[in-house]
Design a protein around this motif. Sequence first.
Motif, mmCIF file in Angstrom:
data_model
loop_
_atom_site.group_PDB
_atom_site.id
_atom_site.type_symbol
_atom_site.label_atom_id
_atom_site.label_comp_id
_atom_site.label_asym_id
_atom_site.label_seq_id
_atom_site.Cartn_x
_atom_site.Cartn_y
_atom_site.Cartn_z
ATOM 1 N N TYR A 28 0.841 -1.186 0.000
ATOM 2 C CA TYR A 28 0.000 0.000 0.000
ATOM 3 C C TYR A 28 0.878 1.239 0.000
ATOM 4 O O TYR A 28 2.105 1.169 0.204
ATOM 5 N N THR A 29 0.242 2.396 -0.168
ATOM 6 C CA THR A 29 0.951 3.647 0.046
ATOM 7 C C THR A 29 0.840 4.012 1.518
ATOM 8 O O THR A 29 -0.116 3.606 2.195
ATOM 9 N N PRO A 30 1.791 4.767 2.058
ATOM 10 C CA PRO A 30 1.687 5.184 3.464
ATOM 11 C C PRO A 30 0.401 5.932 3.767
ATOM 12 O O PRO A 30 -0.174 5.750 4.848
ATOM 13 N N SER A 31 -0.060 6.747 2.826
ATOM 14 C CA SER A 31 -1.298 7.487 3.079
ATOM 15 C C SER A 31 -2.491 6.543 3.175
ATOM 16 O O SER A 31 -3.408 6.749 3.994
ATOM 17 N N ALA A 32 -2.492 5.461 2.388
ATOM 18 C CA ALA A 32 -3.591 4.491 2.460
ATOM 19 C C ALA A 32 -3.585 3.770 3.801
ATOM 20 O O ALA A 32 -4.649 3.525 4.392
ATOM 21 N N VAL A 33 -2.390 3.438 4.297
ATOM 22 C CA VAL A 33 -2.289 2.793 5.605
ATOM 23 C C VAL A 33 -2.795 3.728 6.695
ATOM 24 O O VAL A 33 -3.548 3.320 7.587
ATOM 25 N N SER A 34 -2.394 4.998 6.632
ATOM 26 C CA SER A 34 -2.856 5.974 7.634
ATOM 27 C C SER A 34 -4.371 6.111 7.601
ATOM 28 O O SER A 34 -5.016 6.207 8.657
ATOM 29 N N GLN A 35 -4.945 6.106 6.417
ATOM 30 C CA GLN A 35 -6.404 6.208 6.307
ATOM 31 C C GLN A 35 -7.096 4.998 6.925
ATOM 32 O O GLN A 35 -8.129 5.128 7.597
ATOM 33 N N GLN A 36 -6.510 3.812 6.712
ATOM 34 C CA GLN A 36 -7.091 2.607 7.298
ATOM 35 C C GLN A 36 -7.042 2.657 8.827
ATOM 36 O O GLN A 36 -7.988 2.254 9.508
ATOM 37 N N LEU A 37 -5.932 3.150 9.376
ATOM 38 C CA LEU A 37 -5.809 3.272 10.838
ATOM 39 C C LEU A 37 -6.823 4.251 11.396
ATOM 40 O O LEU A 37 -7.460 4.011 12.427
ATOM 41 N N GLN A 38 -6.949 5.373 10.732
ATOM 42 C CA GLN A 38 -7.915 6.378 11.193
ATOM 43 C C GLN A 38 -9.335 5.834 11.160
ATOM 44 O O GLN A 38 -10.127 6.058 12.083
ATOM 45 N N ALA A 39 -9.652 5.093 10.087
ATOM 46 C CA ALA A 39 -10.992 4.521 9.973
ATOM 47 C C ALA A 39 -11.237 3.485 11.069
ATOM 48 O O ALA A 39 -12.331 3.413 11.637
ATOM 49 N N LEU A 40 -10.211 2.673 11.389
ATOM 50 C CA LEU A 40 -10.363 1.668 12.436
ATOM 51 C C LEU A 40 -10.571 2.333 13.795
ATOM 52 O O LEU A 40 -11.406 1.887 14.594
ATOM 53 N N GLN A 41 -9.823 3.376 14.080
ATOM 54 C CA GLN A 41 -9.993 4.087 15.349
ATOM 55 C C GLN A 41 -11.380 4.709 15.441
ATOM 56 O O GLN A 41 -11.996 4.712 16.513
ATOM 57 N N LYS A 42 -11.884 5.198 14.314
ATOM 58 C CA LYS A 42 -13.234 5.760 14.304
ATOM 59 C C LYS A 42 -14.275 4.665 14.508
ATOM 60 O O LYS A 42 -15.248 4.836 15.262
ATOM 61 N N ASP A 43 -14.076 3.506 13.857
ATOM 62 C CA ASP A 43 -15.024 2.389 13.998
ATOM 63 C C ASP A 43 -15.111 1.905 15.438
ATOM 64 O O ASP A 43 -16.187 1.571 15.930
ATOM 65 N N THR A 44 -13.962 1.840 16.100
ATOM 66 C CA THR A 44 -13.909 1.248 17.447
ATOM 67 C C THR A 44 -14.046 2.269 18.563
ATOM 68 O O THR A 44 -14.347 1.897 19.706
ATOM 69 N N GLY A 45 -13.784 3.537 18.253
ATOM 70 C CA GLY A 45 -13.784 4.554 19.297
ATOM 71 C C GLY A 45 -12.585 4.457 20.217
ATOM 72 O O GLY A 45 -12.611 4.956 21.340
ATOM 73 N N LEU A 46 -11.511 3.813 19.738
ATOM 74 C CA LEU A 46 -10.302 3.605 20.540
ATOM 75 C C LEU A 46 -9.145 4.431 20.004
ATOM 76 O O LEU A 46 -9.004 4.599 18.782
ATOM 77 N N GLU A 47 -8.313 4.903 20.909
ATOM 78 C CA GLU A 47 -7.064 5.542 20.502
ATOM 79 C C GLU A 47 -5.990 4.461 20.486
ATOM 80 O O GLU A 47 -5.519 4.012 21.526
ATOM 81 N N LEU A 48 -5.636 4.034 19.286
ATOM 82 C CA LEU A 48 -4.707 2.920 19.139
ATOM 83 C C LEU A 48 -3.265 3.369 19.010
ATOM 84 O O LEU A 48 -2.349 2.611 19.340
#
Length: 308
Positions: A28-48
């Motif tokens: 992936y591109t680094p920006s795509a990975v960052s977007q996936q992390l942000q989306a996961l944190q939003k889905d879970t409500g957790l600061e990972l």
Amino acid sequence: MIDLIRLRTFRAVLAAGSVHAAAESLGYTPSAVSQQLQALQKDTGLELFTRNGRGLAPTGVARRFAEEADRLLGQAARLEALAVDLREGRTGSLVISHIASVGVTWIPSVVAALSDEFRDLRLDLRLWEAVQGRDDDVDVEICVAHRDLPARPGFDVEALLTEPYVAVVPRGHPLAGRQAVDLEELAVERWVDNDLTLGTCRLILLEACAAAGFTPGFQYETQDYGAAVALVAAGVGITVMPRLSFSSVRADPAQVVAVELGGTALRRTIVLRTRGSLCESPAVGTVRHVLRGLAGPAGVTPPRDVTV
């Protein structure tokens, strides 16, 4: 619903130590990975992750979350592998959990029979003592019945073998020539422990000793049957174990003797638990058939007051 792609991306970042390293491994591109992390944190409500200079540092919450993520991703991987097997016409996979003594004495015959009949079957063999019945994806389980045995809702249960324990003594020991001994006669002996996990078989032994009015004095502690029998052969003490466990050691009869313990108090029942949804599976049918033959009808005694 947690997205598995986002979950895999999170684990990759945690394992690789940075977004850039994870992006390279994932393609992936680094920006795509960052977007996936942000989306996961939003889905879970957790600061990972938190900012650490120009990079990211995992939080304590992230590490706890990752433990459960690993289990979920492992199950997803097995499901994907099963889908591939079924799509390509293979038999699929079978997860078999077994106690240590069965692993040496019975499992080779089970695997050989499955290999002959189902050449494309994928087998996952696990040591029961290592997981203590906590593996949720197991299909077939060979374990020891006891009131503390974890329940398996939806599983069929069959008693395979009820067997005695034996006292393993040096060849020159005064008890070596006996056909059977009472447990009480061993109270004064020096004992060698043989249980890695201090599990069910040891608990059965301790309960029987308590009923006989004594607690065995384990002067030497080992973590497997073979090591315990080797110490007995060296003449330092005696050890007690189920008969099948002694068979799994394949000890030198010139050095040690196994004497059966009399009475009915010290017995263990080996049970077969199979997932109910697989009751019509030809592979599971083969496992059952082979195990029944190995246990032998003469060796099966209906257990009394046994919770399985």
